[in-house]
Write an enzyme that holds these catalytic residues in place. Sequence first.
Site, PDB file in Angstrom:
ATOM      1  NE  ARG A  58      -2.431   1.038   3.572  1.00 19.82           N
ATOM      2  CZ  ARG A  58      -3.096   0.736   4.695  1.00 19.82           C
ATOM      3  NH1 ARG A  58      -4.349   0.315   4.630  1.00 19.82           N
ATOM      4  NH2 ARG A  58      -2.525   0.850   5.865  1.00 19.82           N
TER       5      ARG A  58
ATOM      6  CE  LYS B 165      -2.425   4.647   7.175  1.00 21.50           C
ATOM      7  NZ  LYS B 165      -3.847   4.606   7.521  1.00 21.50           N
TER       8      LYS B 165
ATOM      9  CD  GLU C 275     -11.867   6.012   5.029  1.00 21.47           C
ATOM     10  OE1 GLU C 275     -11.318   5.368   5.932  1.00 21.47           O
ATOM     11  OE2 GLU C 275     -11.316   6.287   3.961  1.00 21.47           O
TER      12      GLU C 275
HETATM   13  C1  LIG Z   1      -4.940   3.846   7.799  1.00 17.29           C
HETATM   14  C2  LIG Z   1      -6.376   4.179   7.563  1.00 17.29           C
HETATM   15  C3  LIG Z   1      -7.406   3.255   7.775  1.00 17.29           C
HETATM   16  C4  LIG Z   1      -7.164   1.892   8.363  1.00 17.29           C
HETATM   17  O1  LIG Z   1      -6.373   1.067   7.560  1.00 17.29           O
HETATM   18  P1  LIG Z   1      -5.684  -0.221   8.193  1.00 17.29           P
HETATM   19  O2  LIG Z   1      -4.859  -0.772   7.091  1.00 17.29           O
HETATM   20  O3  LIG Z   1      -6.755  -1.144   8.596  1.00 17.29           O
HETATM   21  O4  LIG Z   1      -4.885   0.257   9.347  1.00 17.29           O
HETATM   22  C5  LIG Z   1      -8.695   3.629   7.461  1.00 17.29           C
HETATM   23  N1  LIG Z   1      -8.988   4.842   6.980  1.00 17.29           N
HETATM   24  C6  LIG Z   1      -8.029   5.769   6.771  1.00 17.29           C
HETATM   25  C7  LIG Z   1      -8.409   7.097   6.236  1.00 17.29           C
HETATM   26  C8  LIG Z   1      -6.692   5.471   7.058  1.00 17.29           C
HETATM   27  O5  LIG Z   1      -5.749   6.395   6.848  1.00 17.29           O
END
Ligand SMILES: *Cc1c(COP(=O)(O)O)cnc(C)c1O
Length: 345
Positions: A87, A189, A225
């Site tokens: 990722r 991210k 989300e």
């Molecule tokens: C990091 C993150 C998550 C959670 O991702 P994981 O891989 O499960 O830790 C969810 N939403 C956002 C916006 C994030 O930055």
Amino acid sequence: MGMTKVNVKDIDWNNLGFEYMDLPYRFTSHFKNGEWQDAGLVEDSTLHISEASPVLHYGQAVFEGMKAYRTPEDKVQLFRPDQNAARMKKSCERLLMPAFPEDQFVEAVKSVVKANIDFVPPYGTGATLYLRPLMIGTGSTIGVHPADEYIFTIFAMPVGNYFKGGLSPVNFITSDYDRAAHRGTGQSKVGGNYAASLLPGDEAHKQGFADCVYLDPVEHRKIEEVGSANFFGITKNNIFRTPKSPSILPSITKYSLLWLAENRLGLKAEEADVFVDQLDDYKEAGACGTAAVISPIGGLQHNGKLHVFYSETEVGPITSKLFETLTGIQFGTVEAPEGWVQTVE
Ligand SMILES: *Cc1c(COP(=O)(O)O)cnc(C)c1O
């Protein structure tokens, strides 16, 4: 240079929050002249960069979040670290940054855990060692171009639960703001997504909610989300459903729960639309992510009305079972699907 290092004897393992601690070691590598150089562990927890660094002006920054878990046999393990490596590579591609090689990424994470092994919390406290890989654009290119130099670092800190309350339900509120656009950077991210979420998050906190839930940026009819965690719901006919959208961050925890819901709990599991005016279809809901693990959602406030899922005080049975299965795998007490855990040795 550096700040005051934390002493492991001063840590109260049972009352950790989600707060920075300056541990003995972190990993760093510098990208210069087209290649990653001087990779290794360092003690200095500060970064020295040019005032013209693109990260400071234009937000050229990507990060990851992962954890190391101590098992009852006193082994330390990582949960799907290859997924974080993959990722981060994708996030780098979106911001025109040079990915750190994926196999070296996992080795670097392990080296940080090993170097700070005494800071991996004891089994049974529920606490973990949180790892934060971060890459920033540095160098002195003030124009709007990708940086010509980068710093990649991975630091660590012991953490407890991210949302206060642990496995007890919290309430969320839908936001009028958008976190990310469909063809923007929601899938990556990147730091900028979080800058955009500070104000909506602050407004939610001021109204007494744990955080806000974003709706789709086109029509505001579907759940996307939470600011730092993905959303899932359990329908009244036992479907594990999590939103599908191009502006959601693809949570590794979410994809793990999708698989576990189907293969371990025997539910139907799908990524599909979750309409905010059809919440009556759901008997349970939760927010999931590495930091949040699973945070049961007691109620969701939308247009002035609080919709309660299972209960504002108690956790639903399916959410509990998912939590036990997921954390059991992470802490090594439940058999892991092939390739999901890697021991740090
Ligand atoms: C990091 C993150 C998550 C959670 O991702 P994981 O891989 O499960 O830790 C969810 N939403 C956002 C916006 C994030 O930055």
